[in-house]
Design an enzyme around this catalytic site. Sequence first.
Site, mmCIF file in Angstrom:
data_model
loop_
_atom_site.group_PDB
_atom_site.id
_atom_site.type_symbol
_atom_site.label_atom_id
_atom_site.label_comp_id
_atom_site.label_asym_id
_atom_site.label_seq_id
_atom_site.Cartn_x
_atom_site.Cartn_y
_atom_site.Cartn_z
ATOM 1 N N LYS A 119 96.386 27.172 84.950
ATOM 2 C CA LYS A 119 96.526 26.240 86.069
ATOM 3 C C LYS A 119 97.986 26.084 86.478
ATOM 4 O O LYS A 119 98.337 26.173 87.657
ATOM 5 C CB LYS A 119 95.938 24.889 85.647
ATOM 6 C CG LYS A 119 95.683 23.962 86.792
ATOM 7 C CD LYS A 119 95.032 22.677 86.303
ATOM 8 C CE LYS A 119 93.605 22.912 85.842
ATOM 9 N NZ LYS A 119 93.147 21.906 84.881
ATOM 10 N N ARG B 217 96.861 16.792 83.477
ATOM 11 C CA ARG B 217 95.734 17.688 83.163
ATOM 12 C C ARG B 217 96.157 18.724 82.127
ATOM 13 O O ARG B 217 97.288 19.184 82.143
ATOM 14 C CB ARG B 217 95.309 18.479 84.403
ATOM 15 C CG ARG B 217 94.776 17.664 85.529
ATOM 16 C CD ARG B 217 94.472 18.604 86.693
ATOM 17 N NE ARG B 217 93.553 18.022 87.627
ATOM 18 C CZ ARG B 217 93.927 17.474 88.777
ATOM 19 N NH1 ARG B 217 95.190 17.436 89.128
ATOM 20 N NH2 ARG B 217 93.021 16.966 89.593
ATOM 21 N N GLY C 174 85.930 21.800 80.322
ATOM 22 C CA GLY C 174 85.341 20.685 79.599
ATOM 23 C C GLY C 174 86.049 20.333 78.311
ATOM 24 O O GLY C 174 85.665 19.421 77.601
ATOM 25 N N MET D 178 89.014 19.057 77.961
ATOM 26 C CA MET D 178 89.833 17.847 78.055
ATOM 27 C C MET D 178 89.650 17.256 79.439
ATOM 28 O O MET D 178 89.689 17.966 80.434
ATOM 29 C CB MET D 178 91.275 18.301 77.822
ATOM 30 C CG MET D 178 92.326 17.346 78.271
ATOM 31 S SD MET D 178 92.568 16.096 77.026
ATOM 32 C CE MET D 178 93.482 14.924 77.997
ATOM 33 N N ARG E 124 91.576 29.337 93.575
ATOM 34 C CA ARG E 124 91.036 30.181 92.497
ATOM 35 C C ARG E 124 90.099 31.196 93.121
ATOM 36 O O ARG E 124 89.637 31.012 94.250
ATOM 37 C CB ARG E 124 90.314 29.344 91.449
ATOM 38 C CG ARG E 124 89.184 28.549 92.036
ATOM 39 C CD ARG E 124 88.526 27.682 90.991
ATOM 40 N NE ARG E 124 87.661 26.721 91.676
ATOM 41 C CZ ARG E 124 87.082 25.691 91.122
ATOM 42 N NH1 ARG E 124 87.277 25.432 89.859
ATOM 43 N NH2 ARG E 124 86.302 24.883 91.800
ATOM 44 N N HIS F 253 55.482 44.033 75.691
ATOM 45 C CA HIS F 253 54.800 44.951 76.604
ATOM 46 C C HIS F 253 54.977 44.492 78.049
ATOM 47 O O HIS F 253 55.359 45.259 78.935
ATOM 48 C CB HIS F 253 53.316 45.026 76.234
ATOM 49 C CG HIS F 253 52.526 45.905 77.150
ATOM 50 N ND1 HIS F 253 51.881 45.401 78.259
ATOM 51 C CD2 HIS F 253 52.320 47.242 77.154
ATOM 52 C CE1 HIS F 253 51.287 46.413 78.883
ATOM 53 N NE2 HIS F 253 51.541 47.537 78.234
ATOM 54 N N SER G 293 67.321 61.811 72.485
ATOM 55 C CA SER G 293 67.276 60.642 73.358
ATOM 56 C C SER G 293 67.113 59.428 72.453
ATOM 57 O O SER G 293 66.140 59.336 71.697
ATOM 58 C CB SER G 293 66.104 60.757 74.332
ATOM 59 O OG SER G 293 66.038 59.578 75.096
ATOM 60 N N CYS H 113 67.061 56.109 76.101
ATOM 61 C CA CYS H 113 65.948 55.703 76.962
ATOM 62 C C CYS H 113 65.362 54.363 76.559
ATOM 63 O O CYS H 113 64.383 53.916 77.127
ATOM 64 C CB CYS H 113 64.875 56.780 77.007
ATOM 65 S SG CYS H 113 64.088 57.052 75.418
ATOM 66 N N TYR I 4 73.814 60.677 79.300
ATOM 67 C CA TYR I 4 73.106 59.881 80.294
ATOM 68 C C TYR I 4 72.473 58.650 79.675
ATOM 69 O O TYR I 4 72.304 58.566 78.458
ATOM 70 C CB TYR I 4 72.037 60.713 81.018
ATOM 71 C CG TYR I 4 70.822 61.081 80.183
ATOM 72 C CD1 TYR I 4 69.752 60.193 80.053
ATOM 73 C CD2 TYR I 4 70.742 62.308 79.536
ATOM 74 C CE1 TYR I 4 68.633 60.530 79.288
ATOM 75 C CE2 TYR I 4 69.627 62.651 78.783
ATOM 76 C CZ TYR I 4 68.573 61.738 78.649
ATOM 77 O OH TYR I 4 67.490 62.064 77.895
HETATM 78 C C1 PEP Z 1 62.378 53.102 72.246
HETATM 79 O O1 PEP Z 1 61.851 52.885 71.165
HETATM 80 O O2 PEP Z 1 63.543 52.774 72.536
HETATM 81 C C2 PEP Z 1 61.597 53.748 73.314
HETATM 82 C C3 PEP Z 1 62.151 54.081 74.456
HETATM 83 O O3 PEP Z 1 60.276 53.921 73.082
HETATM 84 P P1 PEP Z 1 59.165 52.769 73.231
HETATM 85 O O4 PEP Z 1 59.816 51.581 73.840
HETATM 86 O O5 PEP Z 1 58.100 53.334 74.085
HETATM 87 O O6 PEP Z 1 58.745 52.562 71.813
#
Ligand code: PEP
Length: 909
Positions: free
Chosen positions: A27, A102, A111, A113, A375, A493, A801, A868, A888
């Site tokens: 500040k 301040r 928060g 002071m 700011r 899920h 992966s 993944c 990736y």
């Molecule tokens: C994982 O386990 O990260 C994966 C991509 O497979 P699933 O979520 O289908 O088990």
Amino acid sequence: MPAPYVYRFGSQRTDGAAAMKNLLGGKGANLAEMCRLGIPVPPGFTISTEACTAYTQLGRQQGRDALLAMIDGEVREGVAAIEAEMGKRFGNAADPLLLSVRSGARASMPGMMDTILNLGLNDEAVAGLAARSGNERFAWDSYRRFIQMYGDVVMGLKPTSKEEHDPFEVVIDVLKTQRGVQLDTELNAADLQQLVQRFKSLIHSRLGRDFPTDPWEQLWGAVLAVFESWNNERAKVYRELNDIPESWGTAVNVQAMVFGNLGDSSATGVAFTRDAGTGEDLFNGEFLVNAQGEDVVAGIRTPQQITLVGSRRWAELAQVSEDERRATYPSLEELMPGLYQELLAAETTLENHFRDMQDLEFTIQEGKLWMLQTRNGKRTGAAMVRIAMEMLAQGMIDERTALLRVTPDRLNDLLHPVFDAQALKGATPIARGLPASPGAATGQIVFHADEAEAWHKEGRAVILVRQETSPEDLRGMSVAQGILTARGGMTSHAAVVARGMGKCCVSGAGAVHVDPKARTMTVGGVTWHQGDWLSLNGSTGEVFDGRIPTQDAELSGDFGKLMALADAHKRLEVRANADTPLDATVARRLGATGIGLCRTEHMFFQGERIQAVREMILADDEAGRRRALAKLLPMQREDFEGLFRAMGGLPVTIRLLDPPLHEFVPHDDAGQQTMAQQMRVPVAKIKRRVEELHEFNPMLGHRGCRLGITYPEITEMQARAVFEAALNVQAEGGQPFPEVMIPLVGSVREFNPQAAIVRKTADAVFAERGAKVHYLVGTMIETPRAALVADSIGKAAEFFSFGTNDLTQMTMGFSRDDAGSFLPAYVKLGIYDQDPFSSIDQKGVGQLVEMAAQKGRAVRADIELGVCGEHGGDPASIGFFHKAGLDYVSCSPFRVPIARLAAAQAAVG
Ligand code: PEP
Ligand code: MG
């Protein structure tokens, strides 16, 4: 330590600058910077963090004496300089100089002071303030507020227990009852004077000392209290959580008070250098004449617009005629043109200097403009993108800065439908769950997936409410506007599938009691029935009663420009987890350069396929299984053709069957009866098989490549479907590029036989057709053992992966489906910083990823490395994967733009 400890700022002399944050705190450094830019700031001074450190080291009593000896002279000079610039004297009875005090640490510690305002008031000065302002009520109100703040913050008169109310507020309530009024604002000057007396008595009786009336004693008390506050419990906890070293200390800012409520030539307001909602490059803001800062936000009076353009826009929305606007709500530009020009000059200077949109506070005191704060302004996701791209085009910032200006997750605001802002204002949530998949949804409640489909066919918008979802609910989920579950975490899920579909989902809303039989849900005694309207905010986890209109997302031109810029800078490729041609098309539109995971089992639930799958499960021998698989083959082939077509020449990673077989069979009596009828077998046989398939820990049971090892014919059918599809699409002129992926491998001896089936099948299909395609066979790394022996697996597998969902589950020993019952508590307690299923646990699970990547590369230099799991769409995790050298990340289609930006930030960061 050498002087100086006090750094002045003002129109005459400014010692500090923005670069001196370590010494002056954030500040203080910015106030000094504004002065350097010639912006009018109420004069003041900053006592440095070094003074705080010296004081803290010596302890309270010794420290106090030493500190006063050290800084007394400099502080007195500082106050004298403020007096000279403001033309008022500290402690003067006729026209007193009042100060604000301040804290201000190097890093913002909100928060930590409280601020002390109006310091310098006492029984004499209050009369002077009343006379100068011509407003007795204002003077006494300022005085009572000062005593209240000072009594609390400096003298420590606070509630002594959780149950006790604030003692000052109790005194106010008593007085209001005596006066028969409801609101503080209904107390008149005499009442407030009475309040001052009562506050003083309260302090005397509770603390055994008097409220200090000597302004210098007030000032020293406040300065020391700020230094003390560095070591209060709140601050210590905050520092620990945010890794702020204790040695930093805080600075203290002492500054002249200015008032916007000294009559019609005074005003106060807030402004933004650009539109914080849309990002439009238009100076805007609100102000009130003869008002204090808090009045602008309190909503009691209607604030006026600063610019004429803004004022006209406002009038149109508020349906105020031009005549009324000009007469009653004129803009600052019209009302005080000279001051408006000054404000405009200040905002331009500040934005050009800080090279970012600024959020400003200002006060006009009797015809003089003072800037109180600048700011970097908070803004919506859309504004973030537009401001970054326009500032880049205007040459204000470079490409790297533009990329770093946009918080990747905020792109969500642009990608999904949002609630109509106006309609949302009146809505209060009835429950909260996890923000499992972003977006806004509104629809009529249904409790069963098949009913969701039926209602959808009738053209109704539905919200699917379930205890938790299962693969059987897939079609119902796909037609619902949004999904609400009472159980399940961020990788349940429902959450994973909804994110994949880009569909709004709130999961694990524990307060929601679902009764699918009765078709009701109950929250805190209130019941909703099938057909009632419900609205979900998947970005915040809020559940609302009733129907809140939504608006579709718009992918504006600036969004496209930002994405192109990200692609030019990122090293990581971004693929998508997609199971259907539709998902794949969306993913490509959003910039995915491949499919990183196709969960083939998702295809098994559609239409009559589930019957063939069940036939296979029920078969007594290999021959029976092969008969059932032969029915599945053409369907799978068609699925893969769709994916290859949608992805052009880009890689498509197809994972072999992964979930435990029990997920494909019905567990309830009715479902088993139907299955028995359809398959023409006794229901007892079905029941027996379902019982056989029961596992205590299905996630660690008969799933992944263990299925392919025990039933090689499944792998064979899937491989055949992949290669036949690839050759068909190639024959049409396409360039399919399949990558076949073996799941849940823990040993190269699991990988090898599965890879052999894939390759043998490929050879067979190629021989039959007299044509070939290029393909890879690789594995998921999702068991800790696979990571540990990645060098041996890497010799055989062409790609890895990382399945970081399972890898997290197995490394941490946390069930993906059950962690919701304790993980939030863990995060709250700081045992883990965040949910490891949302953001990769870098120290633990991350180590396995790094190690496996190195081992893989060591044995196969060109091994392709990707992720993944859900972490592939999390910006912090993406930063980690970039550093780990992966090729990736793969995430759900709607997170692809977020991942592209996060990958670019990792590269330029
Ligand atoms: C994982 O386990 O990260 C994966 C991509 O497979 P699933 O979520 O289908 O088990
Ligand atoms: Mg997995």
